[in-house]
Design a protein around this motif. Structure first.
Motif, short mmCIF file in Angstrom:
data_model
loop_
_atom_site.label_atom_id
_atom_site.label_comp_id
_atom_site.label_asym_id
_atom_site.label_seq_id
_atom_site.Cartn_x
_atom_site.Cartn_y
_atom_site.Cartn_z
N MET A 107 -94.77 -10.22 20.91
CA MET A 107 -93.33 -10.37 21.04
C MET A 107 -92.79 -11.36 20.02
O MET A 107 -91.87 -11.07 19.30
CB MET A 107 -93.01 -10.82 22.47
CG MET A 107 -91.55 -11.00 22.74
SD MET A 107 -90.75 -9.40 22.77
CE MET A 107 -89.16 -9.87 23.32
N VAL A 108 -93.41 -12.56 19.95
CA VAL A 108 -92.96 -13.58 19.01
C VAL A 108 -93.22 -13.11 17.58
O VAL A 108 -92.39 -13.32 16.69
CB VAL A 108 -93.66 -14.93 19.28
CG1 VAL A 108 -93.33 -15.94 18.20
CG2 VAL A 108 -93.26 -15.45 20.64
N GLY A 109 -94.34 -12.41 17.34
CA GLY A 109 -94.65 -11.90 16.02
C GLY A 109 -93.63 -10.86 15.56
O GLY A 109 -93.25 -10.83 14.39
N GLY A 110 -93.19 -10.03 16.49
CA GLY A 110 -92.17 -9.03 16.15
C GLY A 110 -90.84 -9.66 15.81
O GLY A 110 -90.15 -9.23 14.87
N ILE A 111 -90.48 -10.70 16.54
CA ILE A 111 -89.21 -11.39 16.27
C ILE A 111 -89.30 -12.11 14.93
O ILE A 111 -88.35 -12.08 14.14
CB ILE A 111 -88.86 -12.35 17.42
CG1 ILE A 111 -88.53 -11.55 18.68
CG2 ILE A 111 -87.70 -13.25 17.03
CD1 ILE A 111 -88.33 -12.38 19.91
N LEU A 112 -90.43 -12.75 14.66
CA LEU A 112 -90.61 -13.44 13.39
C LEU A 112 -90.54 -12.45 12.22
O LEU A 112 -89.91 -12.73 11.19
CB LEU A 112 -91.94 -14.19 13.36
CG LEU A 112 -92.25 -14.98 12.09
CD1 LEU A 112 -91.19 -16.05 11.87
CD2 LEU A 112 -93.63 -15.58 12.18
N LEU A 113 -91.16 -11.30 12.38
CA LEU A 113 -91.09 -10.26 11.35
C LEU A 113 -89.65 -9.80 11.14
O LEU A 113 -89.21 -9.63 10.00
CB LEU A 113 -91.99 -9.08 11.73
CG LEU A 113 -92.11 -7.98 10.69
CD1 LEU A 113 -92.69 -8.51 9.39
CD2 LEU A 113 -92.96 -6.85 11.24
N ASN A 114 -88.91 -9.60 12.22
CA ASN A 114 -87.50 -9.21 12.10
C ASN A 114 -86.68 -10.28 11.39
O ASN A 114 -85.81 -9.96 10.59
CB ASN A 114 -86.90 -8.93 13.48
CG ASN A 114 -87.31 -7.59 14.03
OD1 ASN A 114 -87.98 -6.81 13.36
ND2 ASN A 114 -86.92 -7.32 15.25
N VAL A 115 -86.96 -11.54 11.67
CA VAL A 115 -86.25 -12.63 11.00
C VAL A 115 -86.55 -12.63 9.51
O VAL A 115 -85.66 -12.76 8.67
CB VAL A 115 -86.59 -13.99 11.65
CG1 VAL A 115 -86.08 -15.14 10.80
CG2 VAL A 115 -86.01 -14.06 13.05
N LEU A 116 -87.82 -12.45 9.15
CA LEU A 116 -88.19 -12.42 7.74
C LEU A 116 -87.56 -11.23 7.02
O LEU A 116 -87.08 -11.36 5.89
CB LEU A 116 -89.71 -12.38 7.60
CG LEU A 116 -90.43 -13.66 8.00
CD1 LEU A 116 -91.94 -13.47 7.95
CD2 LEU A 116 -90.00 -14.82 7.14
N VAL A 117 -87.54 -10.07 7.65
CA VAL A 117 -86.92 -8.89 7.04
C VAL A 117 -85.41 -9.10 6.95
O VAL A 117 -84.78 -8.69 5.96
CB VAL A 117 -87.28 -7.62 7.84
CG1 VAL A 117 -86.48 -6.42 7.36
CG2 VAL A 117 -88.76 -7.33 7.72
N THR A 118 -84.83 -9.75 7.92
CA THR A 118 -83.39 -10.06 7.86
C THR A 118 -83.08 -10.95 6.66
O THR A 118 -82.11 -10.72 5.94
CB THR A 118 -82.92 -10.73 9.16
OG1 THR A 118 -83.14 -9.82 10.24
CG2 THR A 118 -81.46 -11.11 9.10
N LEU A 119 -83.92 -11.96 6.43
CA LEU A 119 -83.73 -12.82 5.26
C LEU A 119 -83.87 -12.02 3.96
O LEU A 119 -83.11 -12.22 3.01
CB LEU A 119 -84.72 -13.97 5.28
CG LEU A 119 -84.49 -15.01 6.36
CD1 LEU A 119 -85.63 -16.02 6.37
CD2 LEU A 119 -83.16 -15.71 6.16
N LEU A 120 -84.81 -11.09 3.93
CA LEU A 120 -84.98 -10.22 2.76
C LEU A 120 -83.73 -9.37 2.54
O LEU A 120 -83.25 -9.24 1.40
CB LEU A 120 -86.20 -9.32 2.95
CG LEU A 120 -86.39 -8.26 1.87
CD1 LEU A 120 -86.93 -8.88 0.60
CD2 LEU A 120 -87.32 -7.17 2.37
N ILE A 121 -83.18 -8.82 3.59
CA ILE A 121 -82.00 -7.96 3.47
C ILE A 121 -80.78 -8.78 3.06
O ILE A 121 -79.97 -8.34 2.23
CB ILE A 121 -81.76 -7.18 4.78
CG1 ILE A 121 -82.87 -6.14 4.94
CG2 ILE A 121 -80.40 -6.51 4.78
CD1 ILE A 121 -82.84 -5.39 6.24
N VAL A 122 -80.63 -9.99 3.60
CA VAL A 122 -79.49 -10.84 3.22
C VAL A 122 -79.62 -11.24 1.75
O VAL A 122 -78.63 -11.23 1.01
CB VAL A 122 -79.41 -12.07 4.15
CG1 VAL A 122 -78.43 -13.10 3.62
CG2 VAL A 122 -79.01 -11.62 5.56
N THR A 123 -80.81 -11.56 1.31
CA THR A 123 -81.03 -11.87 -0.11
C THR A 123 -80.73 -10.66 -0.98
O THR A 123 -80.11 -10.78 -2.04
CB THR A 123 -82.48 -12.35 -0.32
OG1 THR A 123 -82.74 -13.45 0.53
CG2 THR A 123 -82.72 -12.72 -1.76
N SER A 124 -81.16 -9.51 -0.53
CA SER A 124 -80.88 -8.27 -1.26
C SER A 124 -79.38 -8.00 -1.33
O SER A 124 -78.86 -7.53 -2.35
CB SER A 124 -81.60 -7.11 -0.57
OG SER A 124 -81.25 -5.89 -1.13
#
Length: 95
Positions: A1-18
Motif C-alpha cells: 500500500m505504502v509502496g503504491g502511494i510512493l510510486l504514485n507520488v514519484l510518477v506525479t512529480l514526473l508528470i508535473v515536471t513534464s
C-alpha cells in the motif's frame, strides 16, 4: 500500500515536471516554428502543444483515481513528447 502511494507520488512529480517542460520549452520551440515556418505548420504545432498540456492532468486523474497502468501512461507521455520534439523541434534546429 505504502509502496503504491510512493510510486504514485514519484510518477506525479514526473508528470508535473513534464508539464513544466511542455509549458516552457515546447512553447519556445513553437515560437521558433511561428517565426521560421508556415502558419499552417505553426497551427498544427500549437494544437499538438495544447493536446499535450491537456493530457497531463488526464494522466494524473488516471493514476490517482482510476488506478490505470503506470507503465502504459508513462510510455504514452514519453512518446507524445518524443513525437513533438521530432516533428517540431528538429525542424527548427535544421534552419
Amino acid at each position: 500500500m505504502v509502496g503504491g502511494i510512493l510510486l504514485n507520488v514519484l510518477v506525479t512529480l514526473l508528470i508535473v515536471t513534464s508539464l513544466a517542460w511542455t509549458l516552457f520549452h515546447w512553447k519556445v520551440v513553437l515560437l521558433g516554428v511561428q517565426k521560421n515556418s508556415s502558419n499552417s505548420f505553426y497551427q498544427l504545432g500549437r494544437a499538438a502543444w495544447w493536446f499535450i498540456i491537456f493530457i497531463h492532468p488526464v494522466l494524473l486523474v488516471g493514476i490517482w483515481f482510476l488506478a490505470l497502468n503506470l507503465s502504459i501512461l508513462i510510455f504514452c507521455l514519453i512518446v507524445m513528447h518524443g513525437m513533438f520534439e521530432r516533428i517540431f523541434a528538429t525542424n527548427i534546429d535544421a534552419r
